[in-house]
Write an enzyme that holds these catalytic residues in place. Structure first.
Site, PDB file in Angstrom:
ATOM      1  N   HIS A   1       0.858  -1.201  -0.106  1.00  0.00           N
ATOM      2  CA  HIS A   1      -0.011  -0.168   0.204  1.00  0.00           C
ATOM      3  C   HIS A   1       0.871   1.409   0.012  1.00  0.00           C
ATOM      4  O   HIS A   1       0.220   2.432  -0.178  1.00  0.00           O
ATOM      5  CB  HIS A   1      -0.971  -0.081   1.202  1.00  0.00           C
ATOM      6  CG  HIS A   1      -0.511   0.131   2.581  1.00  0.00           C
ATOM      7  ND1 HIS A   1       0.003  -0.618   3.432  1.00  0.00           N
ATOM      8  CD2 HIS A   1      -0.189   1.570   3.088  1.00  0.00           C
ATOM      9  CE1 HIS A   1       0.443  -0.207   4.454  1.00  0.00           C
ATOM     10  NE2 HIS A   1       0.353   1.302   4.243  1.00  0.00           N
TER      11      HIS A   1
ATOM     12  N   ASP B   1      -0.282  -7.385   1.530  1.00  0.00           N
ATOM     13  CA  ASP B   1       0.468  -6.236   1.495  1.00  0.00           C
ATOM     14  C   ASP B   1       1.860  -6.110   1.668  1.00  0.00           C
ATOM     15  O   ASP B   1       2.479  -5.661   2.405  1.00  0.00           O
ATOM     16  CB  ASP B   1      -0.203  -5.419   2.853  1.00  0.00           C
ATOM     17  CG  ASP B   1       0.115  -3.953   2.725  1.00  0.00           C
ATOM     18  OD1 ASP B   1       0.585  -3.339   1.551  1.00  0.00           O
ATOM     19  OD2 ASP B   1      -0.285  -3.369   3.862  1.00  0.00           O
TER      20      ASP B   1
ATOM     21  N   SER C   1       4.446   2.318   8.130  1.00  0.00           N
ATOM     22  CA  SER C   1       3.888   1.188   7.103  1.00  0.00           C
ATOM     23  C   SER C   1       5.122   1.017   6.128  1.00  0.00           C
ATOM     24  O   SER C   1       5.961   1.724   5.803  1.00  0.00           O
ATOM     25  CB  SER C   1       2.821   2.056   6.394  1.00  0.00           C
ATOM     26  OG  SER C   1       1.693   2.131   6.796  1.00  0.00           O
TER      27      SER C   1
END
Length: 919
Positions: A112, A163, A259
């Protein structure tokens, strides 16, 4: 990254300093059990297994010096950490994701992160920079363009699955201590109780990203618990999957901006800490609310990563992402483990003696094998503890009622097993009473390079020790000069990692072993381990091999074994391992190792050096008595001989004798009384106490040379036999020597040193008679003792006076000197008594000699000593009250077997009654 209160944050500060490296190992620890060596006594009969340091004293060693050198230091902790950025229209960069360098031109991140909220892809990666908005640490920073983004093919922006992505950089990074790829954890099992997450994310909900790299410690959260936080989460239509991992902490978690960053663990190899990426930060709940975050486990994606890199021309082998391959590929760039690093304000040093791992072998450890057709355990080891004994685990000694067949030691030597013993209370599958003994067919031949291990039976003198394990050589070599690994060395070698005792509170036993511990850990178990986890394949325990450490006993170094490896993973690194303590099984071991154990077990001999001749004392049974020479107390002499409890006074020649049992000596001659009163009679002449010095042969003022006159004057005297002055007119020597001369002996030289040293003013006296023991046997050399009576008494002086006679027949002082005569010159040798049984074993193996009770054996530090029959074996007693020395005659040399460092002596204590009868 969000703490709930004052957070556990660390500011990472770059340091560039010089490092000094010192190579070493664990220092020996001192035992507090032993008296000083001059007050140590060895019984004739072995009744203890805590005697290895006495039986093999001549082989005791000291520590070895090791080299030192240096290397520069850099910040290495997060050399793989990457900031993923988006270049804005004004030229500034927003660093909104993290990542990990896993190949020299690839960064692993979350899928992402391939686009921001405006669907714009990142275009730059920065490495080697801790503070992104401060140029103070930019010296080693590298910033490279992203040329390709490779999302996992099953990833969808609308979901939370798969992901994970790769970012291909414009070129390879410049490898440096501050910029180097991390490794990938390739096992589905994650054994680490806590891991670290790192990133430049926000420190709380609604707060800005931090410019400083922060780290937080997180623990794995069970899937069922984690799902309760995300049951209604968008993008998780099928719930959490096996390739997803939950981790969190009551105070901290990861936040936006983290992230793509790593959930990682630093693993130990080569005394370096290698970062392993366990998972990639994917998503979480509201930041700062202590909900667990969700991470993508990298082990599930290694085949995909390998495939994508190969497609793009990278040289990828099947083993390229194996933990050992990655750890070794960049070993020269990694940070050292904390234990070896010592820091000050201006200097950072590295002391390799504090490293956890050592490529050191235990020379006493053996590999155990089974007879053909017996499918016994194939990973069994043991420890050599004496000439014909190996101690091991019960299930390694006997399998399905069959003893092990043979052992292999010292790189290929074989010795067959006569019989195996296992503890009678051990049961298959149990970790209780798991101890065994192997008795060998052939006796081991020990030397200074091959010494048995000693059993430690007490509380450990230090909580740190060596474990015996095995592992890859290349993962365990100390990387001294920071050289890049040029080749793999996969050969398995023996290792000696250090470890510490783990008490019950911090003993973390893997669940797989609990079935063998139905009642939990017992006193016989020693739990141990180390905090860091290892790179896989670094170390596995050799089951039945020792936990050991050198211990200083009586002035020398001896390898002692505390326990035997029982179970555990990775040599106790990361999770505790357990061993079987030997000391808790002393009684069973003695029943196997000691002949006549049941008869000798109760024998205890007390020696109180504060009681002297004539002092009042209390006997073992509480009777009042007097300290007197053992020869004046036949009752106690008999009890000592049959191994009953006896209380000795002073040196061991004096016993606490009940008043009614003291023998009346009115009929004894003056010479006989002189023998018993020797110490007090000549106390005025005693010299100050000194430990043995090789150049002090002239301190033996009792030395006598017996000779014959073959011509005129001093040059016409031939000195034939050595002897020892025991009264003013009596010399003791060897019957063999006194009888083997070609003409009668007529003269003696009582002097200090060589009979040819005229400057010493020797006393020359004439011989009145030679007295040979009436039962002397010239063939067997039994009763090899004779006396020489002088015509006149000598006049005692400080340089020549009679020696005292040791009159204890059951115990012998341990620290002895042999005055060995060679070419009419005396040489003083350190000698150590042996058990009668040990000596007989050597004699039987050599020339089938028989050792008689009236004889004793000693061995010597020298490899090829020489001695004449009649040379004196002497103990120097330390009188603590006035720090003087009283010398005692323990024996006279009888013969030397072909084994050059072994001597057989006539035991003087056995002949005191005869000497008194003729004195």
């Amino acid at each position: 990254m969000a703490p709930s209160t004052t957070s556990k944050l660390w500011l990472i500060i770059t340091m560039a300093q010089t490092i000094a490296i010192v190579r070493g190992s664990l220092f020996s620890v001192s035992s507090k059990l032993d008296e000083q060596i001059t007050q140590t006594f060895l019984p004739n009969v072995r009744h203890s297994i805590d005697d290895c340091h006495l039986r093999f004293y001549k082989y005791g060693k000291g520590p070895e010096p090791l080299p030192a050198f240096g290397r520069p230091a850099y910040l290495r902790e997060f050399a793989h950490m990457a900031a993923v950025g988006w270049t804005k229209a004004d030229g500034t960069i927003g660093w909104n994701c993290g990542g990990s360098l896993i190949w020299e031109n690839y960064v692993l991140t979350a899928a992402h992160c391939a686009a921001d909220e405006n669907n714009v892809a990142p275009d730059v990666v920065r490495l080697g920079d801790i503070n992104l908005y401060d140029s103070s640490d930019d010296q080693y920073a590298q910033q490279l363009k992203i040329v390709e983004i490779i999302r996992h093919p099953e990833h969808r922006f609308s979901s939370r699955y798969h992901d994970i992505a790769l970012l291909r950089l414009e070129k390879n990074v410049t490898l440096h201590d501050t910029v180097a790829p991390g490794c990938l954890w390739n096992d589905e099992e994650i054994p680490f109780p806590t891991m670290e997450a790192t990133g430049w994310g926000s420190t709380g909900f609604g707060q800005a990203n931090t410019p400083i790299l922060l780290k937080v410690s997180l623990s794995v959260v069970r899937k069922a618990e984690c799902e309760s936080y995300y049951s209604a989460s968008r993008g998780l239509r099928n719930g959490l999957q096996d390739y997803q991992l939950c981790a969190g902490d009551i105070k901290m978690d990861t936040c936006p901006g983290d992230s793509g960053g790593p959930l990682q663990m630093k693993l130990l190899a080569n005394a370096k800490m290698t970062p392993f990426i366990i998972a990639v930060t994917s998503f979480g709940s509201v930041c700062g609310q202590s909900a667990p975050g969700v991470y993508m486990k990298v082990s599930s994606y290694i085949p995909w990563i390998r495939s994508e890199l190969s497609k793009r021309g990278e040289f990828i082998q099947e083993w390229s992402f194996k933990p050992y391959a990655c750890a070794l590929r960049y070993v020269n760039l990694r940070e050292y483990e904390d234990d070896v690093v010592q820091k000050s304000d201006t200097f950072e040093s590295i002391d390799s003696s504090k490293a956890h791992m050592n490529v050191l072998s235990s020379q006493q450890t053996v590999k155990i094998h089974w007879p053909a057709g017996i499918n016994g355990p194939d990973h069994c080891y043991g420890v050599i503890i004496d000439e014909d004994t190996v101690v091991t685990l019960a299930h390694c000694a006997v399998f399905e009622r069959k003893s092990a067949s043979h052992i292999v030691y010292q790189g290929g030597k074989r010795n067959d097993v006569l019989v195996g013993h296992r503890h009678p209370r051990w049961r298959t599958g149990s970790y209780y009473n798991d101890i065994g003994v192997l008795k060998m067919k052939n006796r081991f031949q020990f030397s200074s390079d091959f010494v048995p291990a000693c059993i430690w039976s007490y509380e450990l003198p230090n909580p740190r020790f060596y474990v015996t394990g095995e592992g890859r050589l290349d993962l365990n070599e100390f990387n001294y000069f920071s050289e890049k690994m040029s080749e793999f060395k996969p050969q398995i070698v023996q290792l000696s990692p250090r470890a510490d005792i783990h008490e019950a509170a911090n003993c973390s036993i893997p669940e797989e072993y609990l079935t063998g511990l139905t009642s939990g850990l017992a006193r016989e178990h020693l739990c141990f381990g180390n905090k860091p986890f290892l790179v896989p394949e670094s170390c596995q325990m050799q089951l039945g091999a020792p936990l050991r450490r050198r211990v200083w006993r009586l002035g020398r170094n001896f390898e002692h074994i505390y326990a035997l490896n029982l179970f555990g993973r990775d040599c106790g690194f990361g999770r505790s391992a357990v061993a079987t303590r030997l000391g808790t099984h002393n009684e069973w071991l003695k029943s196997i190792l000691l002949p006549h154990y049941s008869e000798t077990n109760a024998a205890v001999h007390f020696i109180n050096s504060d009681l002297s001749d004539g002092d009042h004392c209390v006997t073992v049974d509480g009777t009042d008595g007097l300290c007197t020479n053992v020869q004046r107390c036949p009752k106690i002499a008999h009890e000592a001989e049959i191994n009953r409890e006896v209380r000795f006074c002073n040196s061991g020649s004096y016993v606490c004798c009940p008043y009614e049992n003291i023998r009346n000596e009115t009929r004894l001659s003056a010479a006989a009384r002189e023998l018993d009163d020797c110490e007090s009679l000549y106390r005025a002449f005693h010299s100050m106490f000194e430990m043995y010095q090789p150049d002090r042969v002239n301190s033996f003022y009792h030395t006598v040379y017996v000779g014959m006159e073959t011509g005129d004057g001093r040059q016409g005297i031939e000195w034939s036999c050595p002897g020892t002055l025991i009264t003013r007119n009596l010399v003791v020597s060897s019957a063999f020597c006194l009888l083997s001369q070609r003409q009668p002996l007529t003269i003696v030289n009582v002097a200090e040193g060589s009979p040819n040293a005229t400057w010493l003013n020797p006393v020359v006296a004439r011989i009145k008679e030679v007295i040979i023991h009436p039962s002397y046997n010239a063939t067997s050399l039994l009763n090899n003792i004779g006396l020489v009576r002088l015509e006149k008494d000598i006049v005692p002086t400080a340089f020549k006076y009679p020696i005292c006679l040791w009159q204890n027949e059951t115990h012998t002082p341990f620290w002895l000197y042999l005055v060995a005569t060679s070419d009419a010159e005396p040489k003083m040798l350190s000698s150590y008594p042996m058990y009668n049984s040990d000596c007989q074993e050597y004699l039987t193996g050599e020339e089938s000699y028989r050792l008689y009770p009236s004889e004793l054996c000693t061995n010597d530090d020298e490899t090829d000593p020489q001695s004449l029959a009649g040379d004196s074996l002497v103990w120097s007693k330390h009188n603590r009250a006035d720090n003087t020395t009283t010398q005692y005659l323990i024996g006279t040399s009888s013969y030397t077997p072909s084994q050059g460092d072994l001597f057989v002596h006539t035991r003087i204590a056995s002949y005191v009654p005869w000497i008194k009868s003729v004195a």
